[in-house]
Scaffold this motif. Structure first.
Motif, PDB file in Angstrom:
ATOM      1  N   GLY A  54       0.717  -1.309  -0.006  1.00  0.00           N
ATOM      2  CA  GLY A  54       0.171   0.011   0.039  1.00  0.00           C
ATOM      3  C   GLY A  54       1.086   1.136  -0.001  1.00  0.00           C
ATOM      4  N   TYR A  55       2.150   1.135   0.156  1.00  0.00           N
ATOM      5  CA  TYR A  55       2.940   2.296   0.236  1.00  0.00           C
ATOM      6  C   TYR A  55       3.021   3.050  -1.227  1.00  0.00           C
ATOM      7  CZ  TYR A  55       6.646   5.494   2.202  1.00  0.00           C
ATOM      8  OH  TYR A  55       7.111   6.402   2.790  1.00  0.00           O
ATOM      9  N   LYS A 115     -12.938   4.165   2.417  1.00  0.00           N
ATOM     10  CA  LYS A 115     -13.923   3.375   2.434  1.00  0.00           C
ATOM     11  C   LYS A 115     -13.544   1.908   2.449  1.00  0.00           C
ATOM     12  CE  LYS A 115     -16.695   4.149  -1.113  1.00  0.00           C
ATOM     13  NZ  LYS A 115     -17.712   3.847  -1.775  1.00  0.00           N
ATOM     14  N   ASP A 116     -12.528   1.487   1.493  1.00  0.00           N
ATOM     15  CA  ASP A 116     -12.328   0.430   1.206  1.00  0.00           C
ATOM     16  C   ASP A 116     -10.788  -0.418   1.746  1.00  0.00           C
ATOM     17  OD1 ASP A 116     -14.748  -0.479   0.007  1.00  0.00           O
ATOM     18  OD2 ASP A 116     -13.927   1.116  -1.735  1.00  0.00           O
ATOM     19  N   PHE A 117      -9.711   0.422   0.951  1.00  0.00           N
ATOM     20  CA  PHE A 117      -8.452   0.112   1.057  1.00  0.00           C
ATOM     21  C   PHE A 117      -7.871   0.033   2.468  1.00  0.00           C
ATOM     22  CE2 PHE A 117      -7.538   1.782  -3.413  1.00  0.00           C
ATOM     23  CZ  PHE A 117      -7.957   0.607  -3.893  1.00  0.00           C
ATOM     24  N   ARG A 165      -0.390  11.951   4.362  1.00  0.00           N
ATOM     25  CA  ARG A 165       1.084  11.502   4.387  1.00  0.00           C
ATOM     26  C   ARG A 165       1.145  11.108   6.055  1.00  0.00           C
ATOM     27  NH1 ARG A 165       6.057  10.719   2.746  1.00  0.00           N
ATOM     28  NH2 ARG A 165       5.588  12.133   1.235  1.00  0.00           N
ATOM     29  N   GLN A 166       0.241  11.514   6.952  1.00  0.00           N
ATOM     30  CA  GLN A 166       0.108  11.043   8.319  1.00  0.00           C
ATOM     31  C   GLN A 166      -0.235   9.545   8.330  1.00  0.00           C
ATOM     32  OE1 GLN A 166      -2.454  12.968  11.008  1.00  0.00           O
ATOM     33  NE2 GLN A 166      -1.468  15.005  10.634  1.00  0.00           N
ATOM     34  N   TYR A 167      -1.184   9.095   7.416  1.00  0.00           N
ATOM     35  CA  TYR A 167      -1.555   7.724   7.067  1.00  0.00           C
ATOM     36  C   TYR A 167      -0.454   6.778   6.585  1.00  0.00           C
ATOM     37  CZ  TYR A 167      -4.063   3.662   4.788  1.00  0.00           C
ATOM     38  OH  TYR A 167      -4.343   2.343   4.268  1.00  0.00           O
ATOM     39  N   LEU A 168       0.312   7.412   5.589  1.00  0.00           N
ATOM     40  CA  LEU A 168       1.401   6.905   5.100  1.00  0.00           C
ATOM     41  C   LEU A 168       2.448   6.232   6.079  1.00  0.00           C
ATOM     42  CD1 LEU A 168       2.845   5.865   2.324  1.00  0.00           C
ATOM     43  CD2 LEU A 168       3.868   7.940   2.243  1.00  0.00           C
ATOM     44  N   THR A 169       2.705   7.282   6.751  1.00  0.00           N
ATOM     45  CA  THR A 169       3.760   6.876   8.038  1.00  0.00           C
ATOM     46  C   THR A 169       3.096   6.060   8.922  1.00  0.00           C
ATOM     47  OG1 THR A 169       4.340   9.335   7.853  1.00  0.00           O
ATOM     48  CG2 THR A 169       4.856   8.084   9.696  1.00  0.00           C
ATOM     49  N   GLN A 170       1.826   6.084   9.201  1.00  0.00           N
ATOM     50  CA  GLN A 170       1.266   5.086  10.221  1.00  0.00           C
ATOM     51  C   GLN A 170       1.359   3.692   9.587  1.00  0.00           C
ATOM     52  OE1 GLN A 170      -2.340   7.265  10.603  1.00  0.00           O
ATOM     53  NE2 GLN A 170      -1.598   8.528  12.068  1.00  0.00           N
ATOM     54  N   ILE A 171       1.029   3.190   8.412  1.00  0.00           N
ATOM     55  CA  ILE A 171       0.846   1.973   7.715  1.00  0.00           C
ATOM     56  C   ILE A 171       2.238   1.509   7.526  1.00  0.00           C
ATOM     57  CG2 ILE A 171      -1.413   2.441   6.535  1.00  0.00           C
ATOM     58  CD1 ILE A 171       0.382   2.457   3.920  1.00  0.00           C
ATOM     59  N   SER A 172       3.385   2.297   7.503  1.00  0.00           N
ATOM     60  CA  SER A 172       4.636   1.644   7.448  1.00  0.00           C
ATOM     61  C   SER A 172       5.231   1.578   8.923  1.00  0.00           C
ATOM     62  CB  SER A 172       5.502   2.754   6.613  1.00  0.00           C
ATOM     63  OG  SER A 172       5.550   3.963   7.499  1.00  0.00           O
ATOM     64  N   GLN A 183      -3.775   0.104   8.549  1.00  0.00           N
ATOM     65  CA  GLN A 183      -3.318  -1.173   7.569  1.00  0.00           C
ATOM     66  C   GLN A 183      -3.817  -0.629   6.015  1.00  0.00           C
ATOM     67  OE1 GLN A 183      -2.056  -3.999   8.305  1.00  0.00           O
ATOM     68  NE2 GLN A 183      -2.138  -3.762  10.532  1.00  0.00           N
ATOM     69  N   PHE A 184      -3.216  -1.329   5.286  1.00  0.00           N
ATOM     70  CA  PHE A 184      -3.810  -0.975   3.879  1.00  0.00           C
ATOM     71  C   PHE A 184      -4.013  -2.511   3.301  1.00  0.00           C
ATOM     72  CE2 PHE A 184      -3.398  -1.225  -0.802  1.00  0.00           C
ATOM     73  CZ  PHE A 184      -3.816  -0.066  -1.313  1.00  0.00           C
ATOM     74  N   TYR A 185      -5.332  -2.843   2.928  1.00  0.00           N
ATOM     75  CA  TYR A 185      -5.675  -4.116   2.551  1.00  0.00           C
ATOM     76  C   TYR A 185      -5.404  -4.421   1.102  1.00  0.00           C
ATOM     77  CZ  TYR A 185      -7.004  -4.460   7.493  1.00  0.00           C
ATOM     78  OH  TYR A 185      -7.170  -4.392   8.694  1.00  0.00           O
TER      79      TYR A 185
END
Length: 328
Positions: free
Chosen positions: A53-54, A109-111, A155-162, A170-172
């Motif tokens: 997901g990155y 909604k999804d990923f 960008r916050q979400y990107l840092t958090q999933i990594s 998460q990124f599903y």
């Protein structure tokens, strides 16, 4: 007196020429970029892990950053010359924005959600509405200001999933998640294809209720009607399509990386690669100084019909890919 008047006229001409040169420079469409290489460089710079997901999330961020910080910046809401007199680049920006809105909504909604009953990710819940402000809003809050806030939250979400210790972010990469976003892309592409094809005018039959004998609608509509894009809007629709396909091309390349195992399992990788190929064709250089609107088989080219052809083929591949993902 005559010499003074001549200087004034010369000054006005110089200002007009300078404005024209700036407008031409600002109208140059941004170059494509390697989504995987850009994501890897970003992860290395920020000390992040290149997790699933990155690439998709970073591509969304970089496309938005390009929209806001390309030469001239964001032009759609400018109230001063020369940008107030430009229409091609604002149309391009709107196409990029529409595809970005769709992907951001799918991220929310999804990923980022494991199932329909799961809670929304807080950063994405705040980020997605930021992109819904009018593209022409120029007073407080301005469009570019709100879009930048949305990008900062992405960008916050990107840092958090990594972050391996953050289990709540998460990124599903699942087939059903990808299919949900593809269905939105289908609608955008279908609409663009229809509007581009209407550059020469078409007498279209009403197929709104086709396929369902019990279907009904709110009010009666004619059995057929003439559909034609205004001569004044032909270039706007064309460049909106250029912007939309530019953004979608990058998003598809990102999806190819993050969803590769799913695509290979469904034997659908080649279908996505065909979509990418068609989208790349939409980004070929436009050598004509203006968008031409010749008849279908006339002496003069019709750039809208050429663009519609590539988009229709990409859309057909999108539908095929969506069907493959729906299969077990």
């Amino acid at each position: 007196m005559g010499n003074h008047t001549g200087k004034i006229i010369s000054g006005i001409i110089a200002v007009i020429l300078l404005g024209y040169v700036i407008a031409v420079y600002w109208s140059v469409e941004p170059e494509q970029f390697d989504v995987v290489a850009a994501a890897k460089a970003d992860a290395q710079t920020n000390g992040n892990t290149l997790v699933t997901g990155y690439v998709t999330t970073h591509t969304l961020i970089k496309v938005t950053d390009t929209l806001l910080n390309k030469p001239g910046g964001y032009l759609s809401n400018d109230m001063m010359p020369p940008s107030v007199m430009m229409d091609n680049m604002p149309a391009w920006e709107y196409g990029v924005l529409e595809m970005t809105r769709d992907l951001t909504l799918s991220m929310r909604k999804d990923f980022s959600r494991s199932q329909s009953q799961s809670t929304e990710h807080p950063s994405l819940k705040l980020a997605q509405p930021q992109f819904n402000i009018s593209s022409t809003a120029w007073m407080w809050p301005s469009a570019e200001g709100e879009y930048q806030k949305g990008n900062d939250l992405l960008r916050q979400y990107l840092t958090q999933i990594s972050d391996n210790s953050n289990r709540d972010s998460q990124f599903y990469a699942r087939a059903d998640n990808l299919r949900a976003w593809l269905k939105e892309a289908e609608k955008r592409m279908g609409s663009l294809s229809q509007r581009l094809s209407a550059s020469v005018g078409q007498d279209r039959l009403n197929t709104d209720l086709a396929g369902d004998s019990a279907a009904d609608q709110a009010t009666m509509t004619p059995s057929h009607n003439m559909v034609k894009t205004s001569w004044w809007q032909i270039d706007d629709v064309f460049y909106e399509a250029r912007g939309a396909t530019w953004a979608l091309l990058h998003y598809m390349k990102a999806v190819e990386h993050d969803f590769r195992p799913v695509l290979e399992k469904k034997n659908a990788l080649v279908s996505l690669q065909q979509i990418i190929r068609e989208l790349e064709a939409t980004q070929e250089t436009v050598w004509s100084p203006m968008v031409l609107n010749g008849s279908g088989f006339g002496l003069v080219a019709n750039h809208s019909l050429v663009m519609a052809n590539y988009i229709s083929r990409a859309n057909a591949a999108l539908i095929e890919l969506s069907e493959l993902l729906a299969q077990g």
